[in-house]
Design a protein around this motif. Structure first.
Motif, short mmCIF file in Angstrom:
data_model
loop_
_atom_site.label_atom_id
_atom_site.label_comp_id
_atom_site.label_asym_id
_atom_site.label_seq_id
_atom_site.Cartn_x
_atom_site.Cartn_y
_atom_site.Cartn_z
N SER A 151 7.64 -12.55 50.15
CA SER A 151 6.46 -11.94 50.79
C SER A 151 5.20 -12.09 49.96
O SER A 151 4.13 -11.62 50.36
CB SER A 151 6.72 -10.45 51.05
OG SER A 151 6.88 -9.74 49.84
N LYS B 286 8.45 1.70 50.50
CA LYS B 286 7.93 0.41 50.96
C LYS B 286 8.84 -0.21 52.00
O LYS B 286 8.38 -0.70 53.04
CB LYS B 286 7.78 -0.54 49.77
CG LYS B 286 6.58 -0.26 48.88
CD LYS B 286 6.42 -1.37 47.87
CE LYS B 286 5.15 -1.20 47.04
NZ LYS B 286 4.95 -2.32 46.10
N TRP B 287 10.14 -0.18 51.74
CA TRP B 287 11.07 -0.85 52.63
C TRP B 287 11.33 -0.01 53.87
O TRP B 287 11.58 -0.56 54.96
CB TRP B 287 12.36 -1.17 51.87
CG TRP B 287 12.03 -1.73 50.53
CD1 TRP B 287 12.28 -1.20 49.30
CD2 TRP B 287 11.28 -2.93 50.27
NE1 TRP B 287 11.77 -1.99 48.32
CE2 TRP B 287 11.15 -3.05 48.87
CE3 TRP B 287 10.72 -3.91 51.08
CZ2 TRP B 287 10.48 -4.11 48.28
CZ3 TRP B 287 10.04 -4.97 50.49
CH2 TRP B 287 9.93 -5.07 49.11
N ALA C 118 8.34 -0.81 55.95
CA ALA C 118 8.48 -2.15 56.53
C ALA C 118 9.43 -2.13 57.73
O ALA C 118 9.18 -2.80 58.75
CB ALA C 118 8.99 -3.13 55.48
N ILE D 89 1.46 -0.66 57.08
CA ILE D 89 1.25 -1.89 56.30
C ILE D 89 0.53 -1.58 55.01
O ILE D 89 0.86 -2.12 53.94
CB ILE D 89 0.49 -2.93 57.14
CG1 ILE D 89 1.39 -3.48 58.24
CG2 ILE D 89 -0.05 -4.06 56.27
CD1 ILE D 89 0.71 -4.44 59.19
N VAL E 273 3.05 -0.19 52.68
CA VAL E 273 3.86 -1.26 52.10
C VAL E 273 3.11 -1.92 50.95
O VAL E 273 3.69 -2.26 49.91
CB VAL E 273 4.24 -2.30 53.17
CG1 VAL E 273 4.90 -3.52 52.54
CG2 VAL E 273 5.16 -1.69 54.21
#
Length: 310
Positions: free
Chosen positions: A58, A243-244, A247, A291, A294
């Protein structure tokens, strides 16, 4: 010979290696070696490998995430401003006949909203005067709730809480590490303020998904997605693997938005088209906030951050 003094060390187990008591008598608190056969340890290793791979692949997208997140957060305000301008007569008629706005006040109400949304959204996208832009957009959310009589509508309330969470994420993203205040008085650095706004933004962002869980017809797939999504919401709120989890919610909400709020498939004269379009762009705004989460991480007030200190 039996009277000879024995000066040899006694052959007993009572020998004291620290006769003066200078050593630390407490038991060692060293780290326990990880058990490779522990199922939780295996899951942790797999999760770490997935995180590392996602982080690697990413990287090309990361420089563009802040701009994309800010644009998506304000896209609902841009759409709302355009809708008011293209449906000016209908908006005036509704405010005067259903909300009983006096003539002139209805015009001023709509004009103020349009200008604030256009100027505030442009400022957020350009990262200029972000504090004032976010404040103006927050005022629009509150004023429209009262003006259109939707403040007590559950769906509207939950969605706009998430939009406010996205605006908090924008505000946090714009903060820099500087200290302000008068000498001799207690001050709070913007780093500390950023932590609190990130916490508030994380908590508020999940309300849209909670609204998705509470509304609609139930099915086996909906139950499965709701359970997994609710777990991800809790992880986002407390900042654990935030974060995950964010996502995952970005993926789920994006797919849900395309299939559930497909306003482009509804005839332009159908009254449901505007409602679907409104929900579609509001969901995009919450996706933008996720977003940014993230990209920035959960901040200091989170489980992920606390784990770094241990």
């Amino acid at each position: 010979m039996s009277s000879r003094i024995n000066i040899a060390r006694p052959a007993t187990n009572s020998y004291n290696t620290d006769p003066h008591g200078l050593s630390n008598s407490r038991p060692s608190s060293g780290y326990r070696a990880a058990n490779p056969d522990d199922p939780l340890e295996k899951l942790n290793v797999i999760g770490k490998q997935i995180e590392d791979n996602v982080e690697i692949y990413s990287q090309p997208l990361k420089p563009h995430l802040p701009a994309l997140g800010r644009f998506l957060i304000v896209v609902t305000f841009l759409e709302d401003a355009l809708r008011i301008l293209t449906q000016w007569g209908d908006q005036i008629w509704y405010l005067q006949n259903h909300r009983h706005f006096p003539w002139g006040i209805s015009h001023l109400f709509l004009l103020t909203n349009v200008i604030t949304m256009l100027v505030g959204s442009s400022a957020v996208i350009g990262k200029r005067y972000t504090e004032f832009a976010v404040g103006g957009l927050l005022a629009v959310v509150v004023i429209q709730g009262f003006g259109y009589g939707l403040i007590f509508d559950l769906n509207f309330f939950l969605r706009n809480l998430s939009v406010i969470g996205g605006l908090f994420m924008v505000f946090s993203d714009s903060m820099v590490s500087r200290k302000s205040g008068f000498a001799g008085l207690p001050t709070i650095t913007e780093t500390d303020r950023k932590k609190y706004f990130l916490l508030a933004g994380r908590v508020l962002l999940i309300f849209l998904f909670l609204g998705f869980i509470l509304q609609g017809q139930w099915s086996i797939m909906r139950v499965i997605v709701s359970i997994i999504g609710f777990a991800a919401c809790i992880m986002v709120a407390v900042g654990f693997k935030a974060k995950w989890s964010a996502a995952f919610l970005v993926l789920v909400l994006s797919v849900f938005n395309v299939f559930a709020n497909n306003w482009w498939s509804v005839h332009s004269a159908h009254p449901q088209r505007d409602f679907l379009k409104y929900d579609f762009f509001q969901t995009l705004s919450i996706v933008g906030g996720l977003i940014l989460l993230v990209n920035m991480g959960p901040g200091g007030l989170s489980v992920d951050e606390k784990k770094k200190t241990f």
